[in-house]
Design an enzyme around this catalytic site. Sequence first.
Site, PDB file in Angstrom:
ATOM      1  N   THR A  27       5.692  14.015  -8.235  1.00 62.13           N
ATOM      2  CA  THR A  27       5.064  14.595  -9.431  1.00 62.13           C
ATOM      3  C   THR A  27       4.966  16.109  -9.363  1.00 62.13           C
ATOM      4  O   THR A  27       5.118  16.796 -10.378  1.00 62.13           O
ATOM      5  CB  THR A  27       3.646  14.003  -9.611  1.00 62.13           C
ATOM      6  OG1 THR A  27       3.773  12.607  -9.817  1.00 62.13           O
ATOM      7  CG2 THR A  27       2.914  14.619 -10.780  1.00 62.13           C
ATOM      8  N   ASP A  71      11.606  10.332  -7.153  1.00 61.93           N
ATOM      9  CA  ASP A  71      10.265   9.760  -7.250  1.00 61.93           C
ATOM     10  C   ASP A  71      10.090   8.988  -5.945  1.00 61.93           C
ATOM     11  O   ASP A  71      10.994   8.259  -5.525  1.00 61.93           O
ATOM     12  CB  ASP A  71      10.202   8.809  -8.452  1.00 61.93           C
ATOM     13  CG  ASP A  71       8.806   8.239  -8.679  1.00 61.93           C
ATOM     14  OD1 ASP A  71       8.273   8.450  -9.775  1.00 61.93           O
ATOM     15  OD2 ASP A  71       8.276   7.572  -7.766  1.00 61.93           O
ATOM     16  N   SER A  72       8.962   9.124  -5.297  1.00 63.68           N
ATOM     17  CA  SER A  72       8.842   8.551  -3.942  1.00 63.68           C
ATOM     18  C   SER A  72       8.844   7.028  -3.935  1.00 63.68           C
ATOM     19  O   SER A  72       8.902   6.420  -2.867  1.00 63.68           O
ATOM     20  CB  SER A  72       7.606   9.098  -3.229  1.00 63.68           C
ATOM     21  OG  SER A  72       6.435   8.488  -3.696  1.00 63.68           O
ATOM     22  N   THR A 180      -3.923   6.631   3.680  1.00 63.62           N
ATOM     23  CA  THR A 180      -3.595   5.644   2.649  1.00 63.62           C
ATOM     24  C   THR A 180      -3.835   6.297   1.293  1.00 63.62           C
ATOM     25  O   THR A 180      -4.798   7.042   1.142  1.00 63.62           O
ATOM     26  CB  THR A 180      -4.554   4.425   2.768  1.00 63.62           C
ATOM     27  OG1 THR A 180      -4.362   3.828   4.050  1.00 63.62           O
ATOM     28  CG2 THR A 180      -4.291   3.383   1.705  1.00 63.62           C
ATOM     29  N   ARG A 260      -0.982  -9.340   6.713  1.00 58.91           N
ATOM     30  CA  ARG A 260      -2.224  -8.763   6.178  1.00 58.91           C
ATOM     31  C   ARG A 260      -3.283  -9.848   6.103  1.00 58.91           C
ATOM     32  O   ARG A 260      -3.213 -10.741   5.246  1.00 58.91           O
ATOM     33  CB  ARG A 260      -1.990  -8.151   4.783  1.00 58.91           C
ATOM     34  CG  ARG A 260      -0.937  -7.067   4.697  1.00 58.91           C
ATOM     35  CD  ARG A 260      -1.272  -5.823   5.508  1.00 58.91           C
ATOM     36  NE  ARG A 260      -2.587  -5.254   5.270  1.00 58.91           N
ATOM     37  CZ  ARG A 260      -2.873  -4.389   4.316  1.00 58.91           C
ATOM     38  NH1 ARG A 260      -1.953  -3.998   3.460  1.00 58.91           N
ATOM     39  NH2 ARG A 260      -4.098  -3.887   4.192  1.00 58.91           N
ATOM     40  N   GLN A 292      -6.668  -6.589   5.748  1.00 53.22           N
ATOM     41  CA  GLN A 292      -6.572  -6.090   4.368  1.00 53.22           C
ATOM     42  C   GLN A 292      -7.682  -5.091   4.054  1.00 53.22           C
ATOM     43  O   GLN A 292      -7.629  -4.408   3.033  1.00 53.22           O
ATOM     44  CB  GLN A 292      -6.679  -7.267   3.387  1.00 53.22           C
ATOM     45  CG  GLN A 292      -5.534  -8.249   3.489  1.00 53.22           C
ATOM     46  CD  GLN A 292      -5.769  -9.516   2.665  1.00 53.22           C
ATOM     47  OE1 GLN A 292      -6.623  -9.534   1.783  1.00 53.22           O
ATOM     48  NE2 GLN A 292      -5.007 -10.550   2.954  1.00 53.22           N
ATOM     49  N   CYS A 293      -8.714  -5.035   4.907  1.00 51.23           N
ATOM     50  CA  CYS A 293      -9.812  -4.084   4.670  1.00 51.23           C
ATOM     51  C   CYS A 293      -9.309  -2.666   4.904  1.00 51.23           C
ATOM     52  O   CYS A 293      -8.661  -2.403   5.915  1.00 51.23           O
ATOM     53  CB  CYS A 293     -10.956  -4.324   5.643  1.00 51.23           C
ATOM     54  SG  CYS A 293     -11.776  -5.887   5.441  1.00 51.23           S
TER      55      CYS A 293
HETATM   56  N1  ASP Z   1       5.534   8.441  -8.807  1.00 51.99           N
HETATM   57  C1  ASP Z   1       5.226   9.700  -8.175  1.00 51.99           C
HETATM   58  C2  ASP Z   1       5.868   9.715  -6.805  1.00 51.99           C
HETATM   59  O1  ASP Z   1       5.361   9.101  -5.903  1.00 51.99           O
HETATM   60  C3  ASP Z   1       3.753   9.877  -8.087  1.00 51.99           C
HETATM   61  C4  ASP Z   1       3.289  11.168  -7.486  1.00 51.99           C
HETATM   62  O2  ASP Z   1       4.012  11.988  -7.000  1.00 51.99           O
HETATM   63  O3  ASP Z   1       2.063  11.378  -7.518  1.00 51.99           O
HETATM   64  O4  ASP Z   1       6.913  10.312  -6.641  1.00 51.99           O
END
Ligand code: ASP
Length: 357
Positions: A27, A71-72, A180, A260, A292-293
Site C-alpha cells: 500500500t 501486493d504482498s 503478527t 494450530r 491459536q491464541c
Molecule cells: N494488500 C496490501 C499488501 O499487503 C496491504 C498493505 O500494504 O497494507 O500489499
Amino acid sequence: MTANTTASTAAPSAPAPRILIVYTGGTIGMTEDLATGALVPFSFDHLMKNVPKIGRLGYELDHVELDPPIDSSNMSPAVWAQVAKMIADAYDDFDGFVVLHGTDTMAYTASALSFMLPNVAKPVILTGSQLPIGEIREDGTENLITALQIAAARTADGAPMVQEVAISFGRHLWRGNRSTKVSSTNFGAFRSFNYPPLANMDLHIDFHERLLLRPAPGKAFAPAYAMEGAVAVAFLYPGVTEAVLRPQLEAPGVKGLVLRTFGAGNAPTEQWFTDLVAETVKAGKVVVNVTQCPAGGVEEKRYATGDALARAGVVSGLDLTCEAALAKLMHLFGRGLPAAEVSAAMRTPLAGEMTVL
Ligand code: ASP
C-alpha cells in the site's frame, strides 16, 4: 544508566549513514486504478516524489526494487529469496536496510528473512503503511522516515543499534519473527504478543537496548536462501472432522505441518484424531504445535488434551507465532535437514523467535 536509549543517528562529523531501500510494493507505494478504483502497486519513483523531505535526513540512500512491485498477498518463498539476496549482495556496502512491503504478509516475510539472514549484524527494517504515500492523510511518510532513522541509529559505541530483522510500524519497533498483523485499519497494524517492543516511537525513538538481539559471538553472517515450500498449516476448530483433516495431514509431498491448536496447545482426544496425528508423525512428517491464541504459548503437559499430542510425537512450538513456525520449518527443510534434525532444531531459538525457559 537507563535501560532505554534514545536514537542517535551518526554525529555531524561522521560519514552519512548509507541505507539501501528495498522496494517490494504494498500500500505504501500504491495508487488508485482509475478504471476500477482499486489500489494497485506503483513505482518507486512515484513514492519518492511524494516524500521530498527524505533528503533532509542527510543520508546516502540507494534502492533496489522488485519488478514489478507486488501486493504482498502475492509474496512467496521464491520472492523472499530474491529479497534476501538483494540484502546479502549489498550487505558490505550499506549500514542498514529498509524493506518497503505490504502489511498483509509482512510478518511472514520478516520471519522468513530472520532465518534466511542468520547472524545479521546490521538493521533490516521492514515497514509499509495502511494508506498510500501521496494521499492527503496517510501513515506512509512517517513510517518510511522513522524506519530510515532506525536503520541509521547507532549505539553509544558506534555499533548499529538494531542488528536483526524488525518491523517498524506506527509507534513501535517489533522483532520481525515475533510479529503478527493485528489490524487492517489501525495505524498500529502490528503487535508482538510474546516479546515487548524493541523501541517506542513517540517524541523520541526510545530503544530498549537489553531487548535487542545480537549475533552470536564468532558466528559469521551466512545467508541461506533455500526455503522448502512443502510445508502447510492445519487449523483445528470444534467439530473438525477426519474427512476435513486427513487430506491436509496426508497431502503428498508435505514434509512439515503447523498444527494450530487450542489454548495451551490442546486438541481433541477422539481416537481418529490421535491416530491420524501419530500416523502423520510416523510417516516422517514434522508436526509443530502452535496455539491459536495470539498471546502465550504451548504447555503440552498442562492438560491431557495437549499431552496426547506430545505423546504422538508432535513438537511443541512453545510461544512461536504461526508465521515464524511456518518460516522456520521452510528454512530448516530448505537446509536439507532430515525430519529428526528439523524436530530438534524447532525447539532451539535461531533468531530470538521463541522463549525457551
Ligand atoms: N494488500 C496490501 C499488501 O499487503 C496491504 C498493505 O500494504 O497494507 O500489499
